[in-house]
Design an enzyme around this catalytic site. Structure first.
Site, short mmCIF file in Angstrom:
data_model
loop_
_atom_site.label_atom_id
_atom_site.label_comp_id
_atom_site.label_asym_id
_atom_site.label_seq_id
_atom_site.Cartn_x
_atom_site.Cartn_y
_atom_site.Cartn_z
N TYR A 74 -7.95 -26.48 0.94
CA TYR A 74 -9.02 -26.60 -0.07
C TYR A 74 -10.38 -26.80 0.60
O TYR A 74 -11.40 -26.35 0.07
CB TYR A 74 -8.70 -27.71 -1.08
CG TYR A 74 -7.72 -27.22 -2.12
CD1 TYR A 74 -8.11 -26.36 -3.14
CD2 TYR A 74 -6.39 -27.58 -2.05
CE1 TYR A 74 -7.20 -25.87 -4.06
CE2 TYR A 74 -5.46 -27.09 -2.97
CZ TYR A 74 -5.88 -26.24 -3.98
OH TYR A 74 -4.98 -25.75 -4.88
N GLN A 108 -11.05 -19.89 -15.36
CA GLN A 108 -9.92 -20.45 -14.59
C GLN A 108 -10.38 -20.75 -13.17
O GLN A 108 -9.61 -21.27 -12.37
CB GLN A 108 -8.78 -19.43 -14.56
CG GLN A 108 -8.24 -19.10 -15.94
CD GLN A 108 -7.37 -17.85 -15.92
OE1 GLN A 108 -6.17 -17.90 -15.68
NE2 GLN A 108 -7.97 -16.71 -16.18
N HIS A 126 -9.14 -25.01 -15.17
CA HIS A 126 -8.33 -25.48 -14.04
C HIS A 126 -9.09 -26.48 -13.17
O HIS A 126 -8.75 -26.67 -12.01
CB HIS A 126 -7.86 -24.28 -13.21
CG HIS A 126 -6.88 -23.40 -13.95
ND1 HIS A 126 -6.54 -22.14 -13.57
CD2 HIS A 126 -6.19 -23.64 -15.11
CE1 HIS A 126 -5.66 -21.62 -14.43
NE2 HIS A 126 -5.45 -22.50 -15.38
N CYS A 137 -5.45 -44.52 -9.20
CA CYS A 137 -6.39 -45.23 -10.09
C CYS A 137 -7.38 -44.28 -10.76
O CYS A 137 -8.15 -44.69 -11.62
CB CYS A 137 -7.14 -46.32 -9.32
SG CYS A 137 -8.32 -45.67 -8.15
N GLY A 194 -11.73 -10.14 -15.24
CA GLY A 194 -11.27 -10.49 -13.89
C GLY A 194 -10.10 -11.44 -13.83
O GLY A 194 -10.03 -12.26 -12.92
N SER A 196 -5.69 -11.60 -14.24
CA SER A 196 -4.45 -10.85 -14.44
C SER A 196 -3.76 -11.27 -15.73
O SER A 196 -2.80 -10.64 -16.15
CB SER A 196 -3.52 -11.05 -13.23
OG SER A 196 -3.31 -12.44 -13.02
N ASN A 219 -11.90 -5.07 -16.17
CA ASN A 219 -11.04 -5.25 -15.00
C ASN A 219 -10.78 -3.87 -14.41
O ASN A 219 -10.49 -2.94 -15.15
CB ASN A 219 -9.71 -5.90 -15.46
CG ASN A 219 -8.89 -6.46 -14.32
OD1 ASN A 219 -8.72 -5.82 -13.29
ND2 ASN A 219 -8.41 -7.68 -14.50
N GLU A 221 -8.24 -2.98 -12.84
CA GLU A 221 -6.79 -2.72 -12.86
C GLU A 221 -6.20 -3.05 -14.22
O GLU A 221 -6.74 -3.90 -14.94
CB GLU A 221 -6.07 -3.61 -11.84
CG GLU A 221 -6.63 -3.63 -10.45
CD GLU A 221 -6.21 -2.43 -9.62
OE1 GLU A 221 -5.17 -1.81 -9.99
OE2 GLU A 221 -6.90 -2.11 -8.65
N ALA A 237 -16.55 -6.41 -12.67
CA ALA A 237 -17.40 -7.28 -13.48
C ALA A 237 -18.88 -7.04 -13.18
O ALA A 237 -19.70 -6.99 -14.10
CB ALA A 237 -17.03 -8.74 -13.21
#
Ligand code: OAD
Length: 251
Positions: A74, A108, A126, A137, A194, A196, A219, A221, A237
């Site tokens: 991350y 997301q 998310h 805590c 954008g 799936s 998109n 695809e 996009a």
């Protein structure tokens, strides 16, 4: 090629007609909107989940087993977010927000690029990578430019600092999800950009809450919902969204 361009033009026109007659709009975005800012998606070619194990990096169990591995990953993503700039797709959505009385952007993505582009009414389904929070805590701390130093994972209360994002198997933040459901229920147009559309509950916003909304997908695809919606715009996009804003401009 010529036919495809004409088809896309017609579909943009249809979508713009619907948008002109609408007050409430919901946009649902996924990793694809940030692809043209240089950030990888999850499932496509070069996608993160093609080369990384989702259960190691995006689950509570994986984190508990090896928090240093998870934070190293991350922290790298955080560094990539810091280098990335919003693209024309993000900018177009910020423009659309100004244009509608009721515009909700559900994303997301955890990269904060919608805020960087000027969008304000953003629901980060998310979570986000701006903060870490304690597993025990709930204490929060802001993440520096390079994320969380690995020797600061352990929190004095006995818990561990984790990224403030939602992992697989975890529920979404209730308050955020309720706002997203409400926005989906009242939307007259839903733009799905954008993603799936395979990760739930986020994907349900596109089709499940409001059968009367006009749903358009942007998109390059085909996706899990392409066959069930009103308008499919095959393009990226950053190509397609500015065209919609431009076509919408003269009233
Ligand atoms: P995916 O990687 O599943 O899908 C990305 C989508 O973006 C694909 O449908 C691509 O075709 C499309 N795409 C690629 N480039 C694009 C572009 N320039 N313009 C428009 N679309 C483009 O990513 P998500 O659907 O966001 O969750 O994935 C959903 C969730 O799964 C993520 O939030 C993440 C992941 O695991 C967690 O980490 C909890």
């Amino acid at each position: 090629m010529e036919n495809q361009a004409a088809l896309t033009r017609n579909r943009v026109d249809q979508l713009v007609q619907r948008l002109r007659g609408s007050r409430s709009v919901l946009a649902l975005t996924g990793a694809g909107i940030s692809a043209e800012s240089g950030l990888p998606t999850f499932r496509g070619a070069g996608g993160l989940w093609r080369t990384h194990r989702v259960e190691e990096l995006a689950s509570f169990e994986g984190f508990w087993r090896n928090p240093a591995l998870v934070w190293s990953w991350y922290n790298e993503r955080k560094a990539a977010h810091r280098r990335a700039r919003p693209n024309a797709g993000h900018a177009a959505l910020a423009q659309l927000e100004k244009r509608f009385g009721d515009f909700t952007l559900c994303t997301q993505n955890v990269d904060s690029l919608h805020f960087a582009a000027g969008s304000r009414n953003v629901l980060e389904l998310h979570g986000h990578l701006r903060e870490a929070r304690c597993t025990h805590c709930g204490a929060r701390r802001e993440l520096g430019e390079s994320g969380l130093p690995l020797d600061e994972i352990d929190h004095p209360c006995g818990g561990r600092m984790r990224p403030n994002i939602v992992w697989f198997g975890e529920p979404l933040l209730q308050a955020t999800w309720r706002q997203a459901e409400a926005a989906a229920s009242r939307a007259e147009v839903i733009l799905v950009i954008g993603t799936s559309a395979v990760v739930y509950p986020a994907a349900a916003l596109a089709t499940r809450y409001n059968r009367s909304a006009y749903v358009a997908e942007i998109n390059p695809e085909e996706t899990a919902i392409s066959e069930r919606i009103d308008c499919v715009l095959r393009g990226t996009a950053a190509e397609v969204l500015p065209r919609i804003v431009e076509a919408l401009s003269p009233i």
